[in-house]
Design a protein around this motif. Structure first.
Motif, short mmCIF file in Angstrom:
data_model
loop_
_atom_site.label_atom_id
_atom_site.label_comp_id
_atom_site.label_asym_id
_atom_site.label_seq_id
_atom_site.Cartn_x
_atom_site.Cartn_y
_atom_site.Cartn_z
N ASP A 102 -5.79 3.80 -0.98
CA ASP A 102 -5.25 4.75 -0.01
C ASP A 102 -4.16 5.63 -0.63
O ASP A 102 -4.07 6.83 -0.33
CB ASP A 102 -4.70 4.00 1.20
N LEU A 103 -3.33 5.05 -1.48
CA LEU A 103 -2.29 5.84 -2.12
C LEU A 103 -2.88 6.84 -3.11
O LEU A 103 -2.38 7.96 -3.25
CB LEU A 103 -1.29 4.93 -2.81
N ASP A 104 -3.98 6.46 -3.77
CA ASP A 104 -4.67 7.41 -4.64
C ASP A 104 -5.24 8.57 -3.83
O ASP A 104 -5.22 9.73 -4.28
CB ASP A 104 -5.80 6.71 -5.41
N GLU A 105 -5.76 8.27 -2.64
CA GLU A 105 -6.28 9.33 -1.76
C GLU A 105 -5.17 10.32 -1.42
O GLU A 105 -5.38 11.55 -1.44
CB GLU A 105 -6.82 8.71 -0.47
N LEU A 106 -3.99 9.82 -1.10
CA LEU A 106 -2.87 10.71 -0.78
C LEU A 106 -2.46 11.53 -2.00
O LEU A 106 -2.19 12.73 -1.90
CB LEU A 106 -1.68 9.88 -0.29
N ALA A 107 -2.43 10.90 -3.16
CA ALA A 107 -2.04 11.61 -4.38
C ALA A 107 -3.04 12.71 -4.71
O ALA A 107 -2.66 13.82 -5.12
CB ALA A 107 -1.92 10.62 -5.54
N ARG A 108 -4.34 12.42 -4.55
CA ARG A 108 -5.36 13.44 -4.83
C ARG A 108 -5.25 14.62 -3.88
O ARG A 108 -5.64 15.74 -4.22
CB ARG A 108 -6.76 12.81 -4.73
N ALA A 109 -4.74 14.37 -2.69
CA ALA A 109 -4.54 15.45 -1.72
C ALA A 109 -3.27 16.24 -1.99
O ALA A 109 -2.94 17.16 -1.24
CB ALA A 109 -4.51 14.88 -0.31
N GLY A 110 -2.55 15.87 -3.05
CA GLY A 110 -1.35 16.61 -3.42
C GLY A 110 -0.12 16.22 -2.63
O GLY A 110 0.87 16.97 -2.61
N ARG A 111 -0.14 15.04 -1.99
CA ARG A 111 1.00 14.61 -1.19
C ARG A 111 2.10 14.06 -2.09
O ARG A 111 1.84 13.36 -3.06
CB ARG A 111 0.59 13.53 -0.19
N ARG A 112 3.33 14.35 -1.73
CA ARG A 112 4.48 13.79 -2.44
C ARG A 112 4.73 12.38 -1.89
O ARG A 112 5.00 12.20 -0.71
CB ARG A 112 5.71 14.67 -2.22
N LEU A 113 4.63 11.39 -2.75
CA LEU A 113 4.74 10.00 -2.33
C LEU A 113 6.16 9.48 -2.52
O LEU A 113 6.94 10.03 -3.32
CB LEU A 113 3.75 9.15 -3.12
N PRO A 114 6.52 8.41 -1.81
CA PRO A 114 7.84 7.80 -2.01
C PRO A 114 8.01 7.30 -3.43
O PRO A 114 7.03 7.03 -4.14
CB PRO A 114 7.84 6.64 -1.00
N SER A 115 9.26 7.11 -3.83
CA SER A 115 9.55 6.66 -5.19
C SER A 115 8.99 5.26 -5.46
O SER A 115 8.71 4.91 -6.61
CB SER A 115 11.06 6.67 -5.42
N TRP A 116 8.80 4.48 -4.40
CA TRP A 116 8.32 3.11 -4.56
C TRP A 116 6.79 3.02 -4.40
O TRP A 116 6.24 1.92 -4.33
CB TRP A 116 8.99 2.18 -3.55
N ALA A 117 6.10 4.14 -4.33
CA ALA A 117 4.65 4.14 -4.08
C ALA A 117 3.88 3.47 -5.22
O ALA A 117 2.89 2.76 -4.97
CB ALA A 117 4.14 5.56 -3.87
N ARG A 118 4.30 3.67 -6.48
CA ARG A 118 3.57 3.06 -7.59
C ARG A 118 3.65 1.55 -7.55
O ARG A 118 2.66 0.85 -7.76
CB ARG A 118 4.12 3.60 -8.92
N LEU A 119 4.83 1.04 -7.24
CA LEU A 119 4.97 -0.41 -7.08
C LEU A 119 4.12 -0.92 -5.93
O LEU A 119 3.48 -1.98 -6.02
CB LEU A 119 6.44 -0.78 -6.85
N LEU A 120 4.09 -0.15 -4.85
CA LEU A 120 3.29 -0.54 -3.69
C LEU A 120 1.81 -0.57 -4.05
O LEU A 120 1.08 -1.50 -3.68
CB LEU A 120 3.53 0.43 -2.54
N ALA A 121 1.36 0.43 -4.79
CA ALA A 121 -0.05 0.48 -5.19
C ALA A 121 -0.43 -0.70 -6.07
O ALA A 121 -1.59 -1.15 -6.06
CB ALA A 121 -0.33 1.79 -5.94
N ASP A 122 0.55 -1.25 -6.80
CA ASP A 122 0.30 -2.41 -7.66
C ASP A 122 0.41 -3.72 -6.89
O ASP A 122 0.25 -4.80 -7.48
CB ASP A 122 1.27 -2.43 -8.83
N GLY A 123 0.72 -3.63 -5.59
CA GLY A 123 0.84 -4.83 -4.79
C GLY A 123 2.14 -5.58 -4.99
O GLY A 123 2.24 -6.77 -4.65
N ASP A 124 3.15 -4.91 -5.53
CA ASP A 124 4.44 -5.55 -5.77
C ASP A 124 5.01 -6.11 -4.46
O ASP A 124 5.10 -5.41 -3.45
CB ASP A 124 5.42 -4.53 -6.35
N LYS A 125 5.36 -7.39 -4.48
CA LYS A 125 5.80 -8.07 -3.26
C LYS A 125 7.02 -7.40 -2.64
O LYS A 125 7.13 -7.24 -1.42
CB LYS A 125 6.09 -9.54 -3.55
N GLY A 126 7.98 -7.01 -3.50
CA GLY A 126 9.18 -6.36 -2.99
C GLY A 126 8.87 -5.03 -2.31
O GLY A 126 9.44 -4.71 -1.26
N ALA A 127 7.95 -4.25 -2.89
CA ALA A 127 7.58 -2.96 -2.31
C ALA A 127 6.84 -3.14 -0.99
O ALA A 127 7.06 -2.39 -0.04
CB ALA A 127 6.71 -2.17 -3.30
#
Length: 323
Positions: A102-127
């Motif tokens: 889902d985060l890749d879908e947003l990125a492909r649409a040119g959306r500006r993601l939160p700074s913690w989006a990459r950690l979230l995409a990796d399933g980081d527990k803290g994110a």
């Protein structure tokens, strides 16, 4: 263009009308309304309050839910039907693959993601925990103070359609939900989404969900493999506010005419678009437009083959004075 949902006999036996408002869907759709200035007649006062109260960290959540185009499907898990705790619990348990997709879908649409989006995409527990915390804070700020109003309107909407289900069967229910939803057994056709797609439920069934913050057109999840739900806008009889000016405009014009005036103020629209946006028949929309035009609040002109309605300065002054 339309989305055509194809039903098997098993699917027909599994059509369900939601029992309660879904806090995850209402949160997502309210994020959409918060990022626009449309529908001020209904949401203007609410929007002003929430914008002033929402903290900057919580505001980052809105980047996952842009008001136009794709929003992250993981924000509306099916478990949200069981309430806020169940919905956030499911959000915290979102598979890493779904988060990344889902985060890749947003990125492909040119959306500006939160700074913690990459950690979230990796399933980081803290994110993921941070996402759940932001979502809970958003609900507490933007929805909890108004939730009784949302629930009351939902209960009235459900009671109306339950009656149609009893009197007219399945077709009686599906053909009364919204002007953009049409049932032609065994296909449910949904217009106004700007996409053309065929979806085969293949025994999964369908949840029909009225939404307070859904505006103008029904909406769907993008991924057709997820549990299927059709979310449609319920009619609004009053503004989400206690401001007397807003109630007075409804009392002066009537709810439907006030909504038509507000819709036209967002930009020139046709009678068909007004009918879809307000959930009334085209003939009814045309009648109300005629009344508003005679009152000097709207004007109508032909542009090529299209006939467009626009708001007049008097109409804008009336809207600007509503609060």
């Amino acid at each position: 263009m339309a989305v055509r949902i194809h039903f098997t006999d098993d699917d027909l036996a599994q059509i369900r009308l939601a029992q309660a408002p879904d806090p995850m869907w209402e949160a997502l759709l309210s994020m959409h309304m918060l990022q626009t200035d449309t529908a001020s007649l209904v949401f203007g006062s609410w929007r002003n309050v929430v914008r002033h109260q929402l903290t900057r960290p919580t505001g980052e959540l809105l980047r996952l839910a842009p008001p136009v185009g794709y929003s992250a499907d993981f924000l509306t898990p099916a478990a949200g039907a069981g309430g806020l705790d169940a919905g956030i619990g499911a959000l915290l348990s979102t598979p890493r693959q779904r988060l990344g997709h889902d985060l890749d879908e947003l990125a492909r649409a040119g959306r500006r993601l939160p700074s913690w989006a990459r950690l979230l995409a990796d399933g980081d527990k803290g994110a993921v925990t941070h996402l759940g915390r932001l979502h809970r804070h958003y609900f507490a700020t933007a929805l909890a103070p108004w939730w009784n109003r949302v629930r009351t309107r939902f209960d009235a909407e459900r009671a109306t359609h339950t009656r149609y289900l009893a009197d007219g069967g399945l077709g009686g229910l599906l053909n009364t939900l919204h002007a953009g939803i049409a049932w032609r057994r065994p296909v449910l056709e949904i217009t106004g989404l700007g996409i053309d797609r065929d979806v085969h439920l293949d025994g999964r069934g369908l949840l029909v969900l009225p939404s307070y913050f859904c505006w103008r057109h029904p909406t769907l999840l993008k991924d057709p493999t997820l549990p299927y739900v059709v979310v449609y806008p319920m009619a609004h009889e009053t503004a989400l506010s206690t401001a007397p000016g807003l109630r007075s405009l409804n009392a002066l014009l009537g709810r439907t005419r006030a909504e038509i005036l507000e819709t036209v103020a967002d930009g020139g629209v046709t009678t068909t678009e007004l009918a879809h946006g307000t959930g009334v028949a085209a003939a009814t929309a045309s009648h109300h437009v005629g009344v508003l035009r005679k009152a000097g609040l709207l004007t109508t002109c032909r542009t090529g083959r299209a006939v467009l309605h626009t708001v007049t300065p008097l109409g804008l002054a009336l809207l600007d004075g509503r609060a």
